[in-house]
Design an enzyme around this catalytic site. Structure first.
Site, PDB file in Angstrom:
ATOM      1  CG  HIS A  41      -2.240  -0.739   0.886  1.00  0.00           C
ATOM      2  ND1 HIS A  41      -2.342  -2.106   0.967  1.00  0.00           N
ATOM      3  CD2 HIS A  41      -3.468  -0.290   0.469  1.00  0.00           C
ATOM      4  CE1 HIS A  41      -3.570  -2.477   0.631  1.00  0.00           C
ATOM      5  NE2 HIS A  41      -4.266  -1.399   0.320  1.00  0.00           N
ATOM      6  CG  HIS A  62      -1.885   2.385  -3.922  1.00  0.00           C
ATOM      7  ND1 HIS A  62      -2.246   3.483  -3.155  1.00  0.00           N
ATOM      8  CD2 HIS A  62      -2.847   2.273  -4.875  1.00  0.00           C
ATOM      9  CE1 HIS A  62      -3.355   4.011  -3.626  1.00  0.00           C
ATOM     10  NE2 HIS A  62      -3.746   3.288  -4.663  1.00  0.00           N
ATOM     11  CG  HIS A 118      -7.011   1.091  -3.921  1.00  0.00           C
ATOM     12  ND1 HIS A 118      -6.133   1.912  -3.240  1.00  0.00           N
ATOM     13  CD2 HIS A 118      -7.135  -0.037  -3.149  1.00  0.00           C
ATOM     14  CE1 HIS A 118      -5.758   1.321  -2.118  1.00  0.00           C
ATOM     15  NE2 HIS A 118      -6.352   0.145  -2.040  1.00  0.00           N
TER      16      HIS A 118
END
Length: 373
Positions: free
Chosen positions: A261, A264, A278
């Site tokens: 994450h 990301h 996402h």
């Protein structure tokens, strides 16, 4: 009290899933006192509600169309509407921002909330957090709620009608759950319950559910995507909807987050990546995270094979980054390694150069497997 020695695990009050599950709405609303404020996103209000309104027979609903952005003003408008109408609960029906708004509205109304996603694209529906934006879409703050949603309800006959890309993106998001929870477990790092600032680690239950999430994706991911392409609500599809939503939701919040994450968030700094979902960016973050954490060849091959089989990105070019430069990688890596990022939940120090090398390695392996240079 030393919070690092006290585990904390959070769950939604009830999770309901299956074909025609919308038929449970009247009994759910009745249990909360009779009248509910239903916040429906514009697409749901205009195209879905007319087709499913028969499920709500006997339920007293005040239906309001969501304004499109989860702002403080929109939250206040809807909370005032619900309070003035004497509503005892809130139902959020639609996509992510509609659901976040509904969580926030229920918080200010001090009432139960029922979350009804129309997609299986992220694990956010089960969480105790809402993201608040400006009118133009910039993040203002995170609203950490005192409890998880009272009910999360997914009607899979409705969800299977969505474009398959949403389900695939959900698989990408869920793919990170076990690897990040495993890192948090190894380090004793804090999970994501109660928002920022606490130090509670996860429980053995949360780590076991995170592992079950990964095992389910491996076993049923390809079959579920095939089913979704045919709009077929099969057992495999049901299992992946549950993995994307419930298992991943419990795993990330109560298990913890890590490199995937954070990477990301780094990729999201590049304009080329803004059009990607996402879970698509998280999936590449997982691949880079495998190299960052020095996973073995068999695990790396297993994860790449799953990504390739369901249609998730395995190279930077798949995320629109056709020209990979040192400058772009440094932008991504610096954002990945800011002090508050979850990459610091990994055993290995989260430093810029290590992240750059991991991203390069993941991209190179993806290109090798595609047979490209």
């Amino acid at each position: 009290m030393d919070e690092r020695r006290v585990t904390q695990t959070c769950f939604p009050g009830r999770y309901i899933q299956g074909p025609d599950a919308l038929g449970k709405i009247p009994s759910v609303v009745g249990a909360f006192g009779g009248k509910a404020l239903m916040i429906a996103d514009p697409f749901v209000a205009d195209h879905v509600l007319p087709e499913v309104k028969h499920f709500f027979s006997g339920a007293e609903l005040v239906i309001e169309k969501f304004g499109g952005e989860c702002t403080d003003a929109e939250i206040k408008r809807l909370a005032d509407t619900g309070s003035e109408a004497g509503c005892n609960s809130v139902i959020g029906f639609g996509g992510g921002k509609t659901l976040d708004t509904s969580k926030a509205v229920s918080f200010y109304m001090k009432s139960p909330v029922v979350i009804v996603p129309t997609l299986a694209s992220t694990d956010a529906p089960c969480s105790a957090r809402a993201v608040i934006y400006t009118e133009s879409g910039e993040v203002v703050r995170y609203l950490d709620l005192p409890r998880n949603p009272d009910v999360v309800l997914l009607d899979t006959k409705l969800i299977v009608k969505a474009p398959v890309r949403f389900l695939i993106s959900g698989i990408g998001d869920a793919l990170s759950t076990w690897f990040e929870a495993e890192s948090c477990m190894a380090k004793g790092a804090a999970n994501s319950t109660c928002g920022a600032g606490h130090q509670h680690p996860g429980s053995m239950t949360s780590y076991a559910l995170a592992k079950l999430c990964y095992d389910t994706l491996k076993e049923y991911g390809v079959l579920a995507v095939s089913s979704a392409k045919s709009k077929a609500c099969t057992p495999a599809f049901e299992k992946i909807v549950e993995a994307n939503t419930l298992l991943s939701g419990l795993g990330f919040e109560s298990g913890g987050l890590g490199a995937a994450h954070a990477i990301h968030n780094g990729l999201s700094e590049l304009s080329e990546c803004h059009k990607f979902m996402h879970g698509e960016k998280v999936a590449f973050g997982v691949l880079a995270g495998l190299f960052f954490t020095d996973k073995g060849k068999d695990v790396i091959d297993e994860v790449y094979t799953l990504c390739e089989s369901v249609g998730l990105p395995t190279t930077l070019a798949d995320l629109g980054i056709s020209e990979v430069t040192d400058e772009k990688l440094e932008i991504v890596a610096k954002r990945t390694c800011v002090e508050e990022e979850t990459i610091h939940n990994e055993l290995k120090p989260g430093v810029v150069d290590s992240v750059i090398q991991a991203i390069r390695a993941a991209d190179s392996e993806g290109r090798r497997r595609k047979g490209s240079k």
